[in-house]
Design an enzyme around this catalytic site. Structure first.
Site, PDB file in Angstrom:
ATOM      1  N   HIS A 111      -2.537 -10.494  -0.094  1.00 32.39           N
ATOM      2  CA  HIS A 111      -2.613  -9.548  -1.217  1.00 32.39           C
ATOM      3  C   HIS A 111      -1.256  -9.432  -1.921  1.00 32.39           C
ATOM      4  CE1 HIS A 111      -6.631  -8.545  -0.089  1.00 32.39           C
ATOM      5  NE2 HIS A 111      -6.257  -8.041   1.073  1.00 32.39           N
TER       6      HIS A 111
ATOM      7  N   ASP B  64     -11.444 -13.624   0.645  1.00 32.97           N
ATOM      8  CA  ASP B  64     -11.383 -12.302   1.262  1.00 32.97           C
ATOM      9  C   ASP B  64     -12.770 -11.753   1.603  1.00 32.97           C
ATOM     10  OD1 ASP B  64     -10.455  -9.970   2.279  1.00 32.97           O
ATOM     11  OD2 ASP B  64      -9.450  -9.253   0.499  1.00 32.97           O
TER      12      ASP B  64
HETATM   13 ZN   LIG Z   1      -8.480  -9.120   4.157  1.00 35.09          ZN
END
Ligand SMILES: [Zn+2]
Length: 394
Positions: free
Chosen positions: A232, A281
């Site tokens: 991220h 993800d």
């Molecule tokens: Zn994750």
């Protein structure tokens, strides 16, 4: 230039998604109603799902997610795997049964997998463990290390499987645990992945506990290196991006999930000084082309300028960097796109066509470890895998 034209085909090296939670594919289209307004309320729904998983159902959900990725041109996945134990937290007799199920799901789908075995120790600084987290937690970090050794040994001879180490986040693992995980990974030349600065609350809590921002803290404690992947890296300052870059670490942006969760916008141009990679993800979307261009197009909206990163930089992030981030060599894996697909007709610059025009349905052929797993856009296991997924969902 990375992609090449070959008549009606575009040939691209194997594409890796460096961050995945395959079982979360079960949440697609089911978390979008009002009243589920924050990341943390989404997480509550995800915990309900994680609570219900069995070795059989995690296999069925993951295998379908991986077949979908394969059809979309993904040849290798970094699976950030955090459900280890029985509901309530007691380990299974076979401690790695869920990790093995997920690895088998990828191999049966035909793709490569790096199983990033997650370490999870606490709900947060000063926070009591929630019921939904018991399946993730080990009584002692050494147990996690033992499991990683067992898995690494078990798959040592399979070129399609790698094992890595993944302290979940600075919220879920105290810094001393992160430092030992980093030493453990470094001694074994394993990749080290961690969620970093996904949410502002996480940054605030890190500042409260350590008086440092997350990446500054990791730098100070010697965790950043060329095997470290910051997943991220959304709420990261320019100085922190420079620390990642100086260490040759990776930033793995997962834009289609981050936008789904309302995580905020990364400073992509700054992060690109580090090595960029992309991740699917939560499988909110399973399209590696969309994943790459979403990151760049959102950066345009953030800074109100066009063309912040070239297609070649983005395609390198999808391919070579993705493989490197999960510690997997690319041994001839490749993806062939169909230039007669409407999305690609008329495109004349190779890398630009792949990143800014292609989508999952342009994929014609996928070759992994010498085997053609997608042919004429079809995966031979699709129907059976879909039926098993639907049964698991019921
Ligand atoms: Zn994750």
């Amino acid at each position: 230039v990375i992609a090449t034209f070959d008549g009606d085909r575009i040939v691209v090296p194997g594409i890796a998604t460096a961050h995945s939670h395959a079982f979360q594919r079960a949440l697609r289209g089911r978390t979008q109603r009002a009243g589920r307004a924050s990341f943390w309320s989404w997480r509550g729904l995800m915990y309900q799902l994680a609570q219900a998983l069995t070795p059989e159902s995690i296999y069925a959900l993951s295998r379908f997610a991986f077949v979908e990725l394969a059809r979309a041109g993904v040849t290798a996945v970094g699976e950030f795997h955090y459900v280890h134990h029985q509901p309530g937290g007691a380990p299974y007799d076979d401690r790695t049964i869920l990790s093995d199920a997920v690895i088998r799901a990828a191999l049966d789908a035909g793709i490569r997998i790096t199983l990033l075995r997650v370490i999870y120790a606490r709900a947060g600084f000063g926070r009591a463990l929630e019921e939904g987290q018991r399946r993730f937690v080990d009584a002692d970090i050494e147990h996690a290390f033992d499991d990683i050794e067992v898995l690494a040994k078990r798959y040592a001879d399979d070129p399609r499987v790698r094992i890595g180490v993944a302290p979940h986040s600075l919220r879920a693992v105290p810094i001393e645990g992160v430092v030992s995980a980093s030493k453990f990974a470094r001694d074994r030349a394993m990749p080290l992945h961690m969620h970093v600065s996904e949410q502002r609350r996480e940054v605030r809590e890190c500042l409260a506990e350590h008086a440092r921002r997350p990446i500054a803290l990791l730098h100070e404690r010697g965790v950043l290196d060329e095997r470290f992947v910051a997943v991220h890296a959304t709420h990261v300052t320019r100085e922190e991006a420079e620390l990642l870059a100086a260490a040759r670490s990776f930033a793995c942006v997962c834009r289609t999930t981050e936008r789904d969760l309302g995580d905020g916008l990364a400073q992509l141009t700054d992060l690109a000084a580090a090595r960029l990679a992309f991740g699917t993800d939560s499988h909110a979307s399973s399209d590696p082309f969309e994943e790459a261009r979403a990151a760049e197009l959102d950066e345009r909206s953030r800074i109100e300028k066009r063309c912040t990163l070239d297609a070649t930089v983005l395609l390198e992030a999808m391919t070579a960097n993705g493989y490197a981030a999960i510690g997997m060599p690319n041994d001839g894996d490749r993806v062939v796109l169909d230039r007669t697909d409407p999305a690609l007709v008329g495109c004349s610059i190779e890398d630009d066509a792949v990143v800014f025009a292609a989508n999952a349905s342009c994929v014609d052929e996928v070759i992994v470890n010498g085997t053609r797993i997608v042919e004429r856009g079809e995966h031979a296991g699709y129907d059976e895998t879909r039926r098993a997924f639907e049964a698991a969902m019921r």
